[in-house]
Design a protein around this motif. Sequence first.
Motif, PDB file in Angstrom:
ATOM      1  N   UNK A 155      -8.720   5.160  -8.264  1.00  0.00           N
ATOM      2  CA  UNK A 155      -8.028   4.179  -8.955  1.00  0.00           C
ATOM      3  C   UNK A 155      -8.692   3.354 -10.236  1.00  0.00           C
ATOM      4  N   UNK A 170      -3.523  14.104 -14.475  1.00  0.00           N
ATOM      5  CA  UNK A 170      -3.491  13.002 -15.223  1.00  0.00           C
ATOM      6  C   UNK A 170      -3.940  11.729 -14.538  1.00  0.00           C
ATOM      7  N   UNK A 172       3.012   8.292 -15.915  1.00  0.00           N
ATOM      8  CA  UNK A 172       2.722   7.128 -16.638  1.00  0.00           C
ATOM      9  C   UNK A 172       3.657   6.959 -17.819  1.00  0.00           C
ATOM     10  N   UNK A 173       4.498   6.146 -17.849  1.00  0.00           N
ATOM     11  CA  UNK A 173       5.434   5.679 -18.979  1.00  0.00           C
ATOM     12  C   UNK A 173       4.735   5.511 -20.192  1.00  0.00           C
ATOM     13  N   UNK A 181      -9.922   4.434 -12.914  1.00  0.00           N
ATOM     14  CA  UNK A 181      -9.551   4.805 -14.186  1.00  0.00           C
ATOM     15  C   UNK A 181      -8.560   3.760 -15.033  1.00  0.00           C
ATOM     16  N   UNK A 182      -8.804   3.300 -16.140  1.00  0.00           N
ATOM     17  CA  UNK A 182      -8.036   2.301 -16.587  1.00  0.00           C
ATOM     18  C   UNK A 182      -6.906   2.804 -17.738  1.00  0.00           C
ATOM     19  N   UNK A 183      -5.688   2.833 -17.284  1.00  0.00           N
ATOM     20  CA  UNK A 183      -4.814   3.232 -18.300  1.00  0.00           C
ATOM     21  C   UNK A 183      -4.226   2.031 -19.021  1.00  0.00           C
ATOM     22  N   UNK A 208      -1.372  -6.119  -9.245  1.00  0.00           N
ATOM     23  CA  UNK A 208      -1.760  -5.593 -10.413  1.00  0.00           C
ATOM     24  C   UNK A 208      -2.106  -6.836 -11.495  1.00  0.00           C
ATOM     25  N   UNK A 259       9.690   0.444 -18.824  1.00  0.00           N
ATOM     26  CA  UNK A 259       9.949   1.048 -17.547  1.00  0.00           C
ATOM     27  C   UNK A 259      10.424   2.415 -17.442  1.00  0.00           C
ATOM     28  N   UNK A 311       4.319  -9.890 -24.115  1.00  0.00           N
ATOM     29  CA  UNK A 311       4.914  -8.547 -23.767  1.00  0.00           C
ATOM     30  C   UNK A 311       5.961  -8.248 -24.935  1.00  0.00           C
ATOM     31  N   UNK A 320      -4.647   9.134 -20.547  1.00  0.00           N
ATOM     32  CA  UNK A 320      -2.942   9.295 -20.496  1.00  0.00           C
ATOM     33  C   UNK A 320      -2.434  10.075 -19.272  1.00  0.00           C
ATOM     34  N   UNK A 321      -1.677   9.103 -19.014  1.00  0.00           N
ATOM     35  CA  UNK A 321      -0.995   9.763 -17.481  1.00  0.00           C
ATOM     36  C   UNK A 321      -0.068  10.667 -17.561  1.00  0.00           C
ATOM     37  N   UNK A 374      -1.846   0.122 -19.352  1.00  0.00           N
ATOM     38  CA  UNK A 374      -1.240  -1.120 -18.599  1.00  0.00           C
ATOM     39  C   UNK A 374      -2.302  -1.990 -17.847  1.00  0.00           C
ATOM     40  N   UNK A 375      -3.276  -1.080 -17.571  1.00  0.00           N
ATOM     41  CA  UNK A 375      -4.423  -1.610 -16.831  1.00  0.00           C
ATOM     42  C   UNK A 375      -5.606  -2.463 -17.328  1.00  0.00           C
ATOM     43  N   UNK A 395      -2.026   9.515 -12.786  1.00  0.00           N
ATOM     44  CA  UNK A 395      -1.068   8.437 -12.550  1.00  0.00           C
ATOM     45  C   UNK A 395      -0.383   8.138 -11.217  1.00  0.00           C
ATOM     46  N   UNK A 452      -5.893   1.461  -2.878  1.00  0.00           N
ATOM     47  CA  UNK A 452      -6.713   2.492  -3.233  1.00  0.00           C
ATOM     48  C   UNK A 452      -8.113   1.907  -3.342  1.00  0.00           C
ATOM     49  N   UNK A 453      -8.304   0.820  -3.763  1.00  0.00           N
ATOM     50  CA  UNK A 453      -9.486   0.157  -3.873  1.00  0.00           C
ATOM     51  C   UNK A 453     -10.335  -0.170  -2.589  1.00  0.00           C
ATOM     52  N   UNK A 462      -3.366   7.845  -7.039  1.00  0.00           N
ATOM     53  CA  UNK A 462      -3.612   6.735  -6.136  1.00  0.00           C
ATOM     54  C   UNK A 462      -2.731   6.354  -5.099  1.00  0.00           C
ATOM     55  N   UNK A 510      -5.511  -3.017 -10.272  1.00  0.00           N
ATOM     56  CA  UNK A 510      -4.838  -1.982 -11.246  1.00  0.00           C
ATOM     57  C   UNK A 510      -4.726  -0.432 -10.707  1.00  0.00           C
ATOM     58  N   UNK A 511      -5.612  -0.271  -9.632  1.00  0.00           N
ATOM     59  CA  UNK A 511      -5.449   1.172  -9.060  1.00  0.00           C
ATOM     60  C   UNK A 511      -4.039   1.458  -8.583  1.00  0.00           C
ATOM     61  N   UNK A 516      -0.444   1.927  -8.844  1.00  0.00           N
ATOM     62  CA  UNK A 516       0.341   2.487 -10.355  1.00  0.00           C
ATOM     63  C   UNK A 516       1.995   2.203 -10.147  1.00  0.00           C
ATOM     64  N   UNK A 517       2.520   1.941 -11.343  1.00  0.00           N
ATOM     65  CA  UNK A 517       3.902   1.935 -11.260  1.00  0.00           C
ATOM     66  C   UNK A 517       4.597   3.173 -11.957  1.00  0.00           C
TER      67      UNK A 517
END
Lengths: 153, 734
Positions: free
Chosen positions: B12, A96, B174-175, B14-16, A30, B255, B27, B221-222, B18-19, A98, A77-78, A101, A36-37, A39-40
């Motif tokens: 993958x 959603x 997504x947190x 889509x940019x959230x 990431x 986290x 940080x 938004x996740x 943190x992406x 999240x 996933x990419x 992926x 970034x595909x 996710x955590x």
Amino acid sequence: MTAISIAFTLNGSPVSVDVDSAERLLDTLRYRLGLTGTKEGCGEGECGACTVHLDGLPVDSCLVPTYQVRGRRVDTVESLDPPALEPFARGGATQCGACTPGVVMTAWWIRDHPELLGTHTLRELMAGNLCRCTGYDGIVDSIGAVLGERGSA
Amino acid sequence: MHRREGLAKLTGRERYVDDLPLDDFLWGMTVRSPVPRGRVTAVRFGADVDWSAFVIVDHRDIPGPNEVILIERDQPVLAAGYVRHVHEPVVLLGHRSREGLRRAVRAVEVVVAPEPPVLDFRVPPRPDQIQYGRDNVLKRLKIEKGDVERALAQAPVVVSGTYETGAQEHVYLETQGMIAWLEDQVLVVKGSMQCPYYVLSALKHALARDESRVRVIQTPTGGGFGGKEEYPSDIALHAALLALKAGRPVKIVYDRGEDMAATTKRHPSWVRHRTGLTRDGRLLAQDLEVVLDGGAYVTLSPVVLSRGIIHAAGPYSCDNVRIAGRVMFTNAVPFGAFRGFGAPQTLFACERHMDVIARTLEIDPVELRRINLLRDGQTTATGQVIRDGTDRVAVLERALELSDYRAKRRAHAAFNETHAAQRRGIGLAAFYHGAGFTGGGEVHLNSRVRVAGLADGRVEVLTANIEMGQGTLTVFTQIAAERLGFAPQDVAIAEADTGRVPNSGPTVASRTTMVVGRLIERACDDLRSRLEVDAAVRGASLRAAIVRWHREHAAERLVGDAVYERPPGISWDDANYRGDAYGAFAWATYVAEVEVDLATYSTRVTGFVAVQEVGKVLNETLARGQVQGGVVQGIGWALMEECKFRDGAMINNQLTNYLIPTSDDVPPIHVAFLENPYPHGAQGAKGLGELPIDGPAPAVLNAVAAATGADPRAVPLTPERLMAIADFGLRSAE
């Protein structure tokens, strides 16, 4: 932390990165490589959102120290072909997004290993990927559709 | 239409938050209170950290009032010398390295002189525990209809019961996350959220900035489920304070452990029913007491209580109803918005109580509901006359039919006689959910929507309502495209950026499709009137008219506009809690089948049927997905999701020990819709998002009761809880 140099195959191409010794594969992908595909979701191997393939097997990349992938093959996933994912878009497999992926990477492993369904149900095989939106029907039905298309192809 | 952003999410791309690429940023992390209550006597920074490399923010760095503005102003942005709950934010740290920041957070000691906390909302507080008003009551509300005392005194039968529900964690995948930076004196805050204008209002207030110097942008938004309704204002303020002090972009992403420990949960509840009936089960009086745990600040608790008590009497006709509700202050992390917003708690109590009544009166739980369900012309607890034309008994019948309820009951009886180790049962819940803000809430919101005609003939829909998985982007596209006769690709949906979009209200309360969607239709109509064309002009000819207008009005904007108008015939008396609580209710009956293992006391849901009337269904796949997801979230709340607290802190704040359902824990969820279009919702739609979490918990526990003879009164019904009551239940059944 000491930096170490790691070379591995990522989505079919060779890469080389300097990483901290305790760095997670998830963070290398990431934050160092910009993929970034992946996710955590939980950071402790419970939710499966960070699932990638390591030498063809699905793993939680939050639990893999990057140094362990030296010389190995990592697919994220990419690497997937977008049109092949259309049945998931049709079937309500993502909301959603999240968890998606990770869900897709596990689903692709099942698709490539249909023999797994001889010993496990789809719901058992997907139980390592938590989803809070779909209730799982959209995911399970979409994988079923993909397997059906592949089976009849 | 398929989900508009579906492929971006699947691949993958889509940019959230943190992406997003971000250069030269810090940080941010939060130092929190270690105890539930007390005076902060010192904040000590450990000697083994070079603090000159850190940006440090505390309450003295807040330019405006130290208040997270919402309904009240009691919650500080950062604790100023006093803490009221564990994990209350005290100090913020910013640094280049996330790992270095983690070590630094651990090196800060918040020293607190502890004072006696109140940790159980059900127990009256001692004098030294009083911290809000005279009695720690954050809000009291009451509904009264008829003469409850007289009706109870005259009732041939009175059945009483108390019911409890625990806290529930949202577990959006997504947190929480937010980034903030300064751009030419304008503070830009971008992140995961349901309500951009709530965040804007909080930033303006505490940072003393006017609208021209703050801008809030939602990122994909996740998941939200209410967890990103009010909490994002806190984290946005934190990121903004750090960014202003650092002079550089700051990103805060929690986290999972921090997210679960420090952010809101569903309000725990305690509900008492005292019900007067005829011997054949007709409701004569409902006397209810509803108590919620609010936690340490008011946040949204008064409106959660409001929705809770309005739904508490169930979808039944009864002439005498009294519902007394209160939310209690405790030294817990504030409880907050969560899908259903108080209704799941009170409907659990109501629908479980209906089965307790049925067992007491020895009548069929289906018949008990059938005879009492609201008929058109009858009134709810607030005196709202229901006359929407929906046949609520038909909703019930359809659920019985699809679940094969009668045959299953017989089959389970036979199974249970011949099996020593398992028990099977089936149970149901009939319920309703009011869509949109309660009472005069929608009028107060005064939502505004714009639809702009673009120079190339397409349109752009501008609202502050966001996509968090529920399908806003897709449904808004469908609504505008249908209204204008456009193809979906000729409808753009604007990013929810307060610098560009009008305030169409928050993305909550099952209001987006019904209320905001309707405004989109009206803004489309207004666009036509600005073009001076009638409704017959659609599709290609309308696109041509837009292009022509732009040619004739160079450099001007073509915008259709709509502002909320209360549907005719609706009125609400907020002082007495009387009148039309909601413009529309959705109606449902859910049926659950379970198998209980008598060796392990574990309950498995083996079948589930969800039948609802939600007005017109605009997108079958999305609507079905909402119901299935809500049902599974409800099954989790019913059986396994338990927040464990010690000294005011959640101690199982990990997905390792706070379990949510996996694909293998739940059966396929069979969904059916009955349609009765609502004239004031987009294309006839009513709200849908929250309804499905109201029914599963009572349906599942009623099924467990039917299977085992036990009498469960609380969720989550974990194996430990069932073991404690089932032995008694089984013995007494012999």
